[in-house]
Write a protein that holds these residues in place. Structure first.
Motif, PDB file in Angstrom:
ATOM      1  N   LEU A  68       9.250   5.514  -1.746  1.00  0.00           N
ATOM      2  CA  LEU A  68       8.955   5.420  -0.315  1.00  0.00           C
ATOM      3  C   LEU A  68       9.382   4.066   0.247  1.00  0.00           C
ATOM      4  O   LEU A  68       9.883   3.977   1.361  1.00  0.00           O
ATOM      5  CB  LEU A  68       7.459   5.644  -0.074  1.00  0.00           C
ATOM      6  CG  LEU A  68       6.942   7.044  -0.396  1.00  0.00           C
ATOM      7  CD1 LEU A  68       5.438   7.091  -0.193  1.00  0.00           C
ATOM      8  CD2 LEU A  68       7.636   8.079   0.454  1.00  0.00           C
ATOM      9  N   PHE A  69       9.191   3.020  -0.539  1.00  0.00           N
ATOM     10  CA  PHE A  69       9.625   1.687  -0.126  1.00  0.00           C
ATOM     11  C   PHE A  69      11.149   1.644   0.017  1.00  0.00           C
ATOM     12  O   PHE A  69      11.679   1.129   0.997  1.00  0.00           O
ATOM     13  CB  PHE A  69       9.154   0.672  -1.165  1.00  0.00           C
ATOM     14  CG  PHE A  69       9.629  -0.726  -0.929  1.00  0.00           C
ATOM     15  CD1 PHE A  69       9.262  -1.416   0.205  1.00  0.00           C
ATOM     16  CD2 PHE A  69      10.432  -1.353  -1.856  1.00  0.00           C
ATOM     17  CE1 PHE A  69       9.687  -2.715   0.420  1.00  0.00           C
ATOM     18  CE2 PHE A  69      10.867  -2.649  -1.652  1.00  0.00           C
ATOM     19  CZ  PHE A  69      10.492  -3.325  -0.515  1.00  0.00           C
ATOM     20  N   LYS A  70      11.841   2.228  -0.937  1.00  0.00           N
ATOM     21  CA  LYS A  70      13.308   2.277  -0.911  1.00  0.00           C
ATOM     22  C   LYS A  70      13.800   3.083   0.292  1.00  0.00           C
ATOM     23  O   LYS A  70      14.740   2.675   0.981  1.00  0.00           O
ATOM     24  CB  LYS A  70      13.802   2.905  -2.211  1.00  0.00           C
ATOM     25  CG  LYS A  70      15.282   2.925  -2.382  1.00  0.00           C
ATOM     26  CD  LYS A  70      15.617   3.506  -3.746  1.00  0.00           C
ATOM     27  CE  LYS A  70      17.075   3.819  -3.867  1.00  0.00           C
ATOM     28  NZ  LYS A  70      17.385   4.426  -5.162  1.00  0.00           N
ATOM     29  N   ARG A  71      13.169   4.193   0.582  1.00  0.00           N
ATOM     30  CA  ARG A  71      13.548   5.005   1.742  1.00  0.00           C
ATOM     31  C   ARG A  71      13.354   4.231   3.043  1.00  0.00           C
ATOM     32  O   ARG A  71      14.156   4.331   3.966  1.00  0.00           O
ATOM     33  CB  ARG A  71      12.725   6.283   1.791  1.00  0.00           C
ATOM     34  CG  ARG A  71      13.132   7.296   0.770  1.00  0.00           C
ATOM     35  CD  ARG A  71      12.287   8.523   0.904  1.00  0.00           C
ATOM     36  NE  ARG A  71      12.624   9.477  -0.125  1.00  0.00           N
ATOM     37  CZ  ARG A  71      11.930  10.570  -0.374  1.00  0.00           C
ATOM     38  NH1 ARG A  71      10.844  10.839   0.343  1.00  0.00           N
ATOM     39  NH2 ARG A  71      12.303  11.388  -1.326  1.00  0.00           N
ATOM     40  N   ARG A  72      12.286   3.460   3.112  1.00  0.00           N
ATOM     41  CA  ARG A  72      12.015   2.667   4.307  1.00  0.00           C
ATOM     42  C   ARG A  72      13.113   1.613   4.529  1.00  0.00           C
ATOM     43  O   ARG A  72      13.552   1.394   5.652  1.00  0.00           O
ATOM     44  CB  ARG A  72      10.652   1.987   4.163  1.00  0.00           C
ATOM     45  CG  ARG A  72      10.260   1.147   5.324  1.00  0.00           C
ATOM     46  CD  ARG A  72       9.984   1.970   6.529  1.00  0.00           C
ATOM     47  NE  ARG A  72       9.566   1.099   7.611  1.00  0.00           N
ATOM     48  CZ  ARG A  72       9.145   1.514   8.766  1.00  0.00           C
ATOM     49  NH1 ARG A  72       9.071   2.800   9.017  1.00  0.00           N
ATOM     50  NH2 ARG A  72       8.797   0.666   9.700  1.00  0.00           N
ATOM     51  N   ILE A  73      13.560   0.994   3.441  1.00  0.00           N
ATOM     52  CA  ILE A  73      14.643   0.007   3.542  1.00  0.00           C
ATOM     53  C   ILE A  73      15.900   0.672   4.080  1.00  0.00           C
ATOM     54  O   ILE A  73      16.553   0.164   4.990  1.00  0.00           O
ATOM     55  CB  ILE A  73      14.912  -0.645   2.177  1.00  0.00           C
ATOM     56  CG1 ILE A  73      13.739  -1.526   1.776  1.00  0.00           C
ATOM     57  CG2 ILE A  73      16.206  -1.466   2.220  1.00  0.00           C
ATOM     58  CD1 ILE A  73      13.811  -2.037   0.365  1.00  0.00           C
TER      59      ILE A  73
ATOM     60  N   GLY B  58       0.793  -1.214   0.000  1.00  0.00           N
ATOM     61  CA  GLY B  58       0.000   0.000   0.000  1.00  0.00           C
ATOM     62  C   GLY B  58       0.831   1.272   0.000  1.00  0.00           C
ATOM     63  O   GLY B  58       0.270   2.370  -0.020  1.00  0.00           O
ATOM     64  N   TYR B  59       2.159   1.151   0.030  1.00  0.00           N
ATOM     65  CA  TYR B  59       2.981   2.363  -0.125  1.00  0.00           C
ATOM     66  C   TYR B  59       2.673   2.978  -1.482  1.00  0.00           C
ATOM     67  O   TYR B  59       2.404   2.279  -2.450  1.00  0.00           O
ATOM     68  CB  TYR B  59       4.472   2.033  -0.036  1.00  0.00           C
ATOM     69  CG  TYR B  59       5.011   1.931   1.379  1.00  0.00           C
ATOM     70  CD1 TYR B  59       4.184   1.899   2.478  1.00  0.00           C
ATOM     71  CD2 TYR B  59       6.369   1.872   1.596  1.00  0.00           C
ATOM     72  CE1 TYR B  59       4.689   1.795   3.754  1.00  0.00           C
ATOM     73  CE2 TYR B  59       6.886   1.766   2.872  1.00  0.00           C
ATOM     74  CZ  TYR B  59       6.043   1.733   3.940  1.00  0.00           C
ATOM     75  OH  TYR B  59       6.555   1.639   5.200  1.00  0.00           O
ATOM     76  N   ARG B  60       2.753   4.287  -1.548  1.00  0.00           N
ATOM     77  CA  ARG B  60       2.359   4.969  -2.778  1.00  0.00           C
ATOM     78  C   ARG B  60       3.262   4.653  -3.959  1.00  0.00           C
ATOM     79  O   ARG B  60       2.798   4.506  -5.070  1.00  0.00           O
ATOM     80  CB  ARG B  60       2.342   6.469  -2.572  1.00  0.00           C
ATOM     81  CG  ARG B  60       1.222   6.913  -1.696  1.00  0.00           C
ATOM     82  CD  ARG B  60       1.208   8.395  -1.590  1.00  0.00           C
ATOM     83  NE  ARG B  60       0.100   8.792  -0.746  1.00  0.00           N
ATOM     84  CZ  ARG B  60      -0.512   9.937  -0.855  1.00  0.00           C
ATOM     85  NH1 ARG B  60      -0.124  10.802  -1.744  1.00  0.00           N
ATOM     86  NH2 ARG B  60      -1.501  10.226  -0.057  1.00  0.00           N
TER      87      ARG B  60
END
Length: 68
Positions: A52-57, A46-48
């Protein structure tokens, strides 16, 4: 030890076992990172977008990332 290495299952992988005792290399660290990324991927449904997914990693791994 030689008799153990001659069993059908272990005999097939005997060179790998001997190398594991001879050398101190392990891929455990990389397997741990891969596992963390998979957990983040499951939670991140559900990440946009991918950014954002890469930043979270990078955030979880305590690494610095560049904001574009």
């Amino acid at each position: 030890m030689k008799a153990l290495l001659e069993t059908p299952f272990i005999g097939k992988f005997s060179q790998g076992f001997m190398n594991a005792f001879k050398y101190s290399y392990s891929n455990g660290f990389l397997e741990g990172i891969n596992n963390k990324i998979k957990v983040i991927k499951r939670v991140a449904y559900g990440y946009r977008n991918f950014l954002l997914f890469k930043r979270r990693i990078f955030l979880i791994q305590n690494q610095v990332f560049q904001v574009k």
